[in-house]
Write an enzyme that holds these catalytic residues in place. Structure first.
Site, PDB file in Angstrom:
ATOM      1  N   LYS A  78     -16.663  18.448  29.541  1.00 33.55           N
ATOM      2  CA  LYS A  78     -15.870  19.258  28.617  1.00 33.55           C
ATOM      3  C   LYS A  78     -16.773  20.216  27.836  1.00 33.55           C
ATOM      4  CE  LYS A  78     -12.367  18.522  24.981  1.00 33.55           C
ATOM      5  NZ  LYS A  78     -11.634  17.461  24.239  1.00 33.55           N
ATOM      6  N   SER A 153      -7.029  18.593  24.237  1.00 35.31           N
ATOM      7  CA  SER A 153      -8.010  19.658  24.380  1.00 35.31           C
ATOM      8  C   SER A 153      -8.898  19.498  25.614  1.00 35.31           C
ATOM      9  CB  SER A 153      -8.886  19.732  23.137  1.00 35.31           C
ATOM     10  OG  SER A 153      -9.588  18.520  22.937  1.00 35.31           O
ATOM     11  N   SER A 177      -6.195  14.013  23.324  1.00 40.16           N
ATOM     12  CA  SER A 177      -6.870  15.050  24.103  1.00 40.16           C
ATOM     13  C   SER A 177      -7.381  14.600  25.468  1.00 40.16           C
ATOM     14  CB  SER A 177      -8.029  15.648  23.304  1.00 40.16           C
ATOM     15  OG  SER A 177      -7.534  16.420  22.239  1.00 40.16           O
TER      16      SER A 177
END
Length: 483
Positions: A78, A153, A177
Site C-alpha cells: 500500500k 483506503s 480499510s
C-alpha cells in the site's frame, strides 16, 4: 502455465519444486500490469527494475539452498508504507516529492521473508475515504465494474489482487480499510488484533517513523485465499523490535477448532443505526447456512452481544477525535461552535462525529472507559461463541462519488439514502474494541458484484477466524477472477 492467479501457497510449492523461477513469475506479473492496469490504475508507484533484481536474487538464494516463507513471491505494498527510494504521499499533493530514507518495518519483514515487491498501490487522500482516488495518482477502478470503487483506503491493493497483478499485498485498517476493499473486490483480508503487527513506517509524510502504539489502526494482510492470509500474517505479526520486541516473543494460540462442526457462531445481520442491503443480507445468510450445514452451532441472537448502537457511537467518537488532531486552529474553533449548538438529545451519528472532533482529553478518557466495558463484554461473549459473522458494509461496491465534501455524499441502500460515513458502523464493530476480523467472499449480488462478510474473533486469537475462513472457503468457494 499462467501463474498470475495461482495462490501464494501454490507459488511457493512451485518455486521449491523448480517448476518456475521468481524471475519468470515477476516478469509475468509485470507484463500483466503493463497490459491491464491502465484500465484499473491499482499500481500507482511501480518499482519494476528493483523487483526484477530482487527476483534474480531470490532465485540465486534458492539455488544456494535457502528457503524463506515468501522467497521469490511477487507482492505489492500500500502506498502509505514507507519504502526507501519511492515516494510516500498518502495521496496528498503537498507531499508528492517526499521520499523516505528507510523501509517501514513491515516492508523490511516482507523483504526478509524473500518477497519481491513490484510496487505500491493507490489510496485515497490522507487514507480518509471508502474509495481510492487522489489528485496525484488518479482513480482506482473496481475490476468487476470500472464505474465503481474498489473501496478504500487499501483499494489499490484489493484491485491489484483481484486483477492478478500480485500474489499478496499489505494494507492497513482504521475504518474497514482492509475489509471493505476485500468485500468490494471479492478477495480475502485480515484485520489483526490491535497491536499484533508493528506499524512503524506506516506513517503520514513527512512524519518521522516512530514506534508508536496506535489507538485504532492496524496493518494487515490481503490475499486471494484464507491460507495465504495466514502465510502473510505469520510474516507480519510481532512487536516492534525497538520497543516490546526487546522483551516479548509472539506466540499466537492455535485456532480453537479444526473442524467446522465444532465452531459456535453468532450471526448478526441487522444494525440499529443503518439498514442492511438485500445483497449483503443474502451473503450473510449464505455463510450462516453453510455453517449450519457443516454442523456448526449457529445462533442469531445473544444477550451477551455488546450494544451495537453504543458501540457505533463510541467508535465514531474515537475515530473522529483523531481525524482533526492537526486541523488549523480556526477550523477547529468553527467545529467547536457547531458542536456547542447541538441539542443534548441529538444521538445521531452525525452528532457523534462532530462531538468527537472537538473532544477534550476528559471526554476521551470517559469514552475510552466505556470502550473497556465493551471489551469485557466481548470477552464474555467469546466464552460462549468462537466467532461472530456480520456485514462489512451494507452494500456491494458503489459507483464512484468524488464530491469533495464527503458529508454531502449519500449511500444508496436498496433505494433509500443514508449519510455516507454511516456505513462505517459495521467496520467499527471490530475496530473499536481491537478485535481480529477476517473478510471472506460470500457470493455475488444480482448485478454480479462481489459480496463479503467479516468473521470477528476473540482478541489475540487471530487464528480462530482465519481457520473458520479457510473452512468456509472449502464449503462455499472463495475468490473468482473478474470476467
Amino acid at each position: 502455465m499462467e501463474w498470475n492467479f495461482q495462490t501464494a501457497e501454490e507459488l511457493v510449492a512451485a518455486l521449491r519444486a523448480g517448476e518456475v523461477t521468481s524471475a519468470e513469475l515477476t516478469d509475468e506479473a509485470i507484463v500483466r500490469i503493463e497490459r491491464d492496469d491502465k484500465a484499473i490504475n491499482a499500481i500507482c508507484v511501480p518499482d519494476f527494475d528493483r523487483a526484477r533484481a530482487a527476483a534474480r536474487g531470490a532465485d540465486q538464494a534458492r539455488a544456494r539452498g535457502e528457503d524463506r516463507p515468501l522467497l521469490g513471491i511477487p507482492v505489492t505494498v500500500k502506498e502509505s508504507y514507507n519504502m526507501a527510494g519511492l515516494p510516500t504521499t498518502w495521496g496528498m499533493p503537498q507531499h508528492r516529492d517526499y521520499v523516505p530514507a528507510q523501509d517501514a518495518v513491515q516492508v523490511s519483514r516482507l523483504k526478509a521473508a524473500g518477497a519481491v515487491v513490484l510496487g505500491k498501490t493507490n489510496v485515497p487522500l490522507g487514507l480518509q475515504d471508502i474509495q481510492s482516488f487522489n489528485e496525484i495518482y488518479g482513480t482506482t477502478n473496481n475490476p468487476w465494474d470500472r464505474d465503481r470503487t474498489p473501496g478504500g483506503s487499501s483499494g489499490g491493493s484489493a484491485a491489484a489482487l483481484a486483477s492478478g497483478f500480485c500474489a499478496l499485498s499489505i494494507g492497513s485498517d482504521l475504518a474497514g480499510s482492509l475489509r471493505t476493499p476485500a468485500h468490494f473486490c471479492g478477495i480475502y483480508a485480515h484485520k489483526p488484533t490491535l497491536g499484533l503487527a508493528a506499524t512503524r513506517g506506516m506513517v503520514a509524510p513527512s512524519a518521522p517513523p516512530l514506534p508508536v502504539d496506535l489507538d485504532l489502526a492496524v496493518v494487515g494482510p490481503m490475499a486471494r485465499t484464507a491460507r495465504d492470509l495466514t502465510l502473510l500474517l505469520d510474516v507480519m505479526a510481532g512487536p516492534d523490535p525497538l520497543t516490546l520486541g526487546k522483551a516479548h516473543d509472539l506466540t499466537l494460540p492455535p485456532a480453537r477448532h479444526e473442524r467446522l462442526g465444532d465452531f459456535r457462531v453468532l450471526v448478526v445481520e441487522e444494525h440499529p443505526l443503518i439498514a442492511t442491503g438485500s445483497a449483503v443480507r443474502a451473503g450473510v445468510n449464505r455463510v450462516a447456512d453453510a455453517l449450519a450445514d457443516g454442523g456448526a452451532r449457529v445462533e442469531r441472537h445473544s444477550r451477551l452481544l455488546p450494544d451495537l448502537a453504543e458501540a457505533a457511537m463510541l467508535y465514531t467518537q474515537l475515530l473522529f477525535s483523531s481525524s482533526v488532531a492537526r486541523f488549523p486552529v480556526e477550523a477547529y474553533e468553527q467545529l467547536q461552535t457547531r458542536a456547542a449548538g447541538l441539542s443534548p438529545d441529538d444521538r445521531s451519528l452525525d452528532a457523534a462525529r462532530l462531538r468527537g472532533m472537538v473532544f477534550s482529553h476528559r471526554d476521551w478518557i470517559e469514552v475510552n472507559s466505556r470502550r473497556e466495558l465493551h471489551r469485557q463484554g466481548w470477552r464474555q461473549l467469546f466464552a460462549e461463541f468462537d466467532a461472530v459473522v456480520c456485514p462489512i458494509t451494507p452494500t456491494p461496491a458503489f459507483p464512484h462519488d468524488h464530491n469533495p465534501d464527503p458529508m454531502q455524499r449519500r449511500l444508496d441502500i436498496d433505494g433509500v439514502g443514508y449519510a455516507y460515513f454511516d456505513q462505517l458502523v459495521w467496520a467499527g464493530l471490530a475496530t473499536m474494541p481491537g478485535l481480529p476480523a477476517t473478510a471472506v467472499p460470500a457470493g455475488r449480488s444480482p448485478e454480479g458484484l462481489p459480496v463479503g462478510v467479516q468473521l470477528i474473533g476473540p482478541i489475540f486469537e487471530d487464528r480462530t477466524p482465519l481457520r473458520l475462513a479457510e473452512l468456509l472457503e472449502q464449503k462455499i468457494g472463495g475468490f473468482q477472477a473478474p470476467k
